[in-house]
Design an enzyme around this catalytic site. Sequence first.
Site, short mmCIF file in Angstrom:
data_model
loop_
_atom_site.label_atom_id
_atom_site.label_comp_id
_atom_site.label_asym_id
_atom_site.label_seq_id
_atom_site.Cartn_x
_atom_site.Cartn_y
_atom_site.Cartn_z
N GLU A 277 11.17 -36.59 -28.86
CA GLU A 277 12.42 -36.31 -28.13
C GLU A 277 12.05 -35.61 -26.75
O GLU A 277 12.59 -34.58 -26.07
CB GLU A 277 12.99 -35.00 -28.83
CG GLU A 277 13.41 -35.52 -30.18
CD GLU A 277 14.04 -34.28 -30.87
OE1 GLU A 277 14.84 -34.63 -31.98
OE2 GLU A 277 14.07 -33.07 -30.51
N ARG A 316 16.40 -23.55 -11.98
CA ARG A 316 15.38 -23.05 -12.57
C ARG A 316 14.41 -22.01 -11.95
O ARG A 316 14.05 -21.10 -12.77
CB ARG A 316 14.48 -24.06 -12.76
CG ARG A 316 15.19 -25.27 -13.74
CD ARG A 316 14.40 -26.41 -13.94
NE ARG A 316 13.35 -26.31 -14.93
CZ ARG A 316 12.11 -25.98 -14.68
NH1 ARG A 316 11.62 -25.84 -13.31
NH2 ARG A 316 11.32 -25.27 -15.34
N CYS A 348 25.80 -15.71 -2.60
CA CYS A 348 25.74 -14.14 -2.30
C CYS A 348 25.11 -13.48 -3.57
O CYS A 348 25.69 -12.62 -4.14
CB CYS A 348 27.10 -13.91 -2.06
SG CYS A 348 27.85 -14.54 -0.58
N TYR A 377 16.67 -30.61 -15.90
CA TYR A 377 17.33 -29.56 -15.74
C TYR A 377 17.60 -28.89 -14.74
O TYR A 377 17.59 -27.61 -14.19
CB TYR A 377 16.48 -28.63 -16.92
CG TYR A 377 15.97 -29.03 -18.46
CD1 TYR A 377 17.02 -29.11 -19.26
CD2 TYR A 377 14.94 -29.44 -18.28
CE1 TYR A 377 16.60 -29.38 -20.44
CE2 TYR A 377 14.46 -30.05 -19.57
CZ TYR A 377 15.42 -29.89 -20.61
OH TYR A 377 14.93 -30.46 -21.82
#
Length: 420
Positions: A277, A316, A348, A377
């Site tokens: 996978e 990330r 911010c 991702y």
Amino acid sequence: RHCFSKSSDGFLYCEGVRVEDAMELAQRSPFYLYSKDQISRNFEAYRQALEGLRSIIGYAVKANNNLKILEHLCGLGCGAVLVSGNELRLALKAGFDPERCIFNGNGKILEDLVLAAKEGVFINVDSEFDYENIVTAARVAGRKVKVLLRINPDVDPQVHPYVATGNKNSKFGIRNEKLQWFLDAIKSHPNELKLVGAHCHLGSTITKVDIFRDAAVLMVNYIDEIRSQGFELEYLNIGGGLGIDYHHTGAVLPAPMDLINTVRELVLSRNLNLIIEPGRSLIANTCCFVNRVTGVKTNGTKNFIVIDGSMAELIRPSLYGAYQHIELVSPPSQDAEVSTFDIVGPVCESADFLGKDRVLPTPEKGAGLVVHDAGAYCMSMASTYNLKMRPPEYWVDNGSVVKIRHGETFEDYLRFFDGL
Ligand code: LLP
């Protein structure tokens, strides 16, 4: 061969196209820029590694759900790994064969399970309540469901705790002390369920293939035990999780071939089909996140390069402290001073950084700056925080820059309120 490279005169290219030219064409930044051929090459590495084994390469759609990318992977012969009804709907739209799709997750809801059961995709059983829902879904769909047991093997993947999934205290899968309960339960529902395999997923960004081997040894022991109780198991699913060289140090990391070779003999010895996978290792290195420099400033002892991209489009670094390589797309001016910078966005909060302590030539306003390995991702985790709109995506296909997803607009956002 890798799709992104710097020419000797300091320009970054994606498959023969200057990234600077792609910026000119896009007319909007930030944006994501992919190489279609790199996706094909990454898939091919898995396909070659799996030669001589019966297998399914199930691409983890959560890593990147761009429809054009899904259609491309599907066309190459890929299957799909899904974690929601919408991911399943999208995979079907992209053309994936449901018989090569796997539905995973610790919180699958009944409605989505019914869809999966109707379509005939493999479903992984994660818990007692999940098992009950799958039985119900099989009845509603009027179709027997092929299930795999997601085993929690308690193997430490040696990664950031947020992306470790196979330790005994994680929320995923079934621990060994409960295995017998599931086997008895499945035996009592022969019309609804067919147990066809065992699954595990250890975590993500794994860079030592021994970890996969340790898990595979445990898994074939489980499979032996399950088979001894009369089940005809055909599939071992060892999940995804192979890491990539985010640091660009040239260190040699395990490739798909190394991963498959550590489990090949075990799989053959038990006459199993292997399901894998991969998400990150198929798609991460096919893409750069392209930004423009808004300006440069200094506070205290820190120098900052402020860009138009941010944690909203690429979270990330903020979320996991992840390192992604950063560079300028064009040669700096001759007198540009080299300094140590934090690369930050306009959002911010102080968690809004793409890189820390990076040594770079001081860029001019408007210069192009890329964050590498942004295919996995990144876009799929993008948000609209601070009302930054999700960016467009492009790929280089046969030497041309082609848009593969529109950027979101303010008008798109207003549409959520139409007629309220
Ligand atoms: N299979 C299962 C059951 C998974 O949970 C995952 C990822 C994969 C396959 C694909 O793993 P990969 O080959 O991509 O490592 N957002 C994090 C990564 C979360 C991974 C979640 N599960 C990040 O940005 O690093």
